[in-house]
Design a protein around this motif. Structure first.
Motif, short mmCIF file in Angstrom:
data_model
loop_
_atom_site.label_atom_id
_atom_site.label_comp_id
_atom_site.label_asym_id
_atom_site.label_seq_id
_atom_site.Cartn_x
_atom_site.Cartn_y
_atom_site.Cartn_z
N LYS A 55 -4.97 -8.71 3.94
CA LYS A 55 -3.88 -8.56 2.97
C LYS A 55 -4.10 -9.48 1.77
N ASN A 56 -4.46 -10.72 2.03
CA ASN A 56 -4.71 -11.68 0.94
C ASN A 56 -5.88 -11.23 0.07
N HIS A 57 -6.86 -10.59 0.69
CA HIS A 57 -7.99 -10.04 -0.06
C HIS A 57 -7.52 -8.95 -1.02
N LEU A 58 -6.65 -8.07 -0.53
CA LEU A 58 -6.13 -7.00 -1.37
C LEU A 58 -5.31 -7.54 -2.54
N VAL A 59 -4.53 -8.58 -2.25
CA VAL A 59 -3.73 -9.22 -3.30
C VAL A 59 -4.65 -9.82 -4.36
N ALA A 60 -5.71 -10.51 -3.90
CA ALA A 60 -6.65 -11.13 -4.83
C ALA A 60 -7.37 -10.10 -5.68
N ALA A 76 1.41 -3.38 -5.10
CA ALA A 76 2.19 -3.67 -3.89
C ALA A 76 2.30 -2.45 -3.00
N ALA A 77 2.56 -1.29 -3.58
CA ALA A 77 2.70 -0.07 -2.78
C ALA A 77 1.41 0.26 -2.05
N ARG A 90 0.75 0.32 2.08
CA ARG A 90 0.20 1.49 2.79
C ARG A 90 -0.91 1.06 3.75
N TYR A 91 -1.74 0.12 3.32
CA TYR A 91 -2.79 -0.41 4.21
C TYR A 91 -2.16 -1.07 5.43
N LEU A 92 -1.14 -1.88 5.21
CA LEU A 92 -0.47 -2.57 6.32
C LEU A 92 0.17 -1.58 7.27
N ALA A 93 0.75 -0.51 6.72
CA ALA A 93 1.38 0.52 7.57
C ALA A 93 0.33 1.20 8.44
N ALA A 94 -0.86 1.44 7.88
CA ALA A 94 -1.93 2.08 8.64
C ALA A 94 -2.40 1.18 9.78
N LEU A 141 4.95 -6.34 0.72
CA LEU A 141 5.24 -6.80 -0.63
C LEU A 141 6.39 -5.99 -1.23
N LYS A 142 7.18 -6.65 -2.04
CA LYS A 142 8.27 -5.96 -2.71
C LYS A 142 7.69 -5.05 -3.78
N VAL A 143 8.09 -3.81 -3.73
CA VAL A 143 7.56 -2.82 -4.68
C VAL A 143 8.52 -2.66 -5.85
N THR A 144 7.98 -2.83 -7.04
CA THR A 144 8.77 -2.57 -8.24
C THR A 144 8.72 -1.08 -8.52
N LYS A 145 9.87 -0.45 -8.46
CA LYS A 145 9.91 1.00 -8.62
C LYS A 145 9.46 1.42 -10.01
N TYR A 146 8.72 2.49 -10.02
CA TYR A 146 8.28 3.05 -11.28
C TYR A 146 9.47 3.69 -11.98
#
Length: 328
Positions: A80-85, A90-91, A95-99, A125-130
């Protein structure tokens, strides 16, 4: 091959392999919707590739299931930290975490895994809605009908598809599941599988003009059966097969670009556009629009069941009158 618990920053091997899920694991994935299955499989594959630097195989999956809870969740947190970096949205990260969470669930169901996904430690992560859900104006959307040739089978198919996407604001997943039997020309209705409703079917009303376009498209086909797909691929390699969600997406993108629509269009963007236009037509009556879009809570739909068809058909007729070659 090293155990997953040994896959640290300095201890990773590279071996060529193909991903092969076990029969049990594949059966579990088959229970999900096709698009979800494909997404989970891809996300899980990338999760393993990050640590292995190669394609994962079933033995890797079994080893992951056999880890202790602290090690397994530590690997997930590292990923997860890798994806953030990397700057992933966030969305996308969620999705990766859900999988991965589903992968653990499958392992537990098969009695191959004895730990849980640590949601407290690995927070989504909190998702900011489009916020730009306005789509395009009706005048802009009408450009697509100027580039569709209804004199051929492909044009008749695309014409019906674009009318239906707008007038009934269908999702591409709903469109992709439609069969010939779902369409009733005499009643001007269409039966769809609603999003998140399992096997529940919803009958929606069609504007006669839209129903005529669908019937005109079906008239191009021979020996059709109720179980046949309503919308099929017409290219040489896939002719006659169900038009998938990805196929519908490609048609929308290609046609809108050809029509000169500047905004990047998708089936969902058309849905946004139709709903926005419906809000204007309904003068802000959200109750009516919810009947059209089917966003309402099921309990709310039951309360207004007697009036649902009246509200939905009213807006469908108004939307249909604003698009296509016969628009007023």
């Amino acid at each position: 091959m090293n155990q997953l618990s040994a896959y640290t920053e300095s201890s990773i091997t590279s071996v060529a392999a193909q991903m092969q899920a076990s029969n049990d694991f594949l059966a579990e994935l088959q229970q999900k919707a096709k698009t979800t299955q494909r997404g989970y499989a891809g996300n899980i594959k990338i999760f393993f590739q990050y640590f292995l630097l190669r394609e994962p195989n079933q033995k890797d999956v079994e080893e992951f299931w056999g880890l202790d809870e602290q090690t397994a969740n530590g690997l997930i947190l590292k990923f997860k930290n890798h994806l953030v970096a990397e700057g992933r949205k966030a969305a996308t990260i969620n999705r990766y975490l859900a999988a991965i969470k589903y992968l653990i669930k499958v392992g537990r169901n098969l009695k191959h895994c004895h730990y849980h996904f640590d949601s407290d430690r690995i927070e989504s992560l909190k998702v900011t809605k489009y916020r730009d859900t306005r789509g395009v104006s009706v005048d802009e959307y009408n450009k697509v009908f100027d580039v569709i040739d209804i004199g051929c089978a492909k044009g008749k198919r695309d014409y019906a598809l674009f009318l239906l996407l707008w007038a009934n604001v269908l999702r591409r997943g709903e469109m992709a599941q439609l069969t010939v039997g779902n369409f009733d020309y005499h009643e001007n209705t269409l039966t769809v599988y609603g999003k998140g409703k399992g096997n529940d079917l919803t009958r929606i009303d069609l504007n006669p003009y839209v129903a005529e376009a669908i019937s005109d498209w079906l008239g191009c086909r021979r020996n059709i059966k109720p179980s046949d797909p309503l919308f099929i691929a017409l290219d040489f390699h896939n002719y006659g097969h169900q038009l998938t969600g990805d196929g519908i997406y490609a048609i929308v993108r290609r046609t809108c670009e050809k029509a000169g629509i500047s905004k990047r269009m998708t089936p969902h963007k058309i849905r946004h556009s139709g709903i926005t236009d419906a809000l204007d037509l309904a003068q802000g009556d959200y109750r009516k629009v919810q009947h059209l879009s089917r966003h309402a809570d099921p309990r709310t739909i039951l309360v207004y069941e007697d009036n649902k068809n009246q509200y939905q058909l009213e807006l469908t007729n108004k939307l249909a009158a604003r698009v296509g070659k016969k628009r007023q």
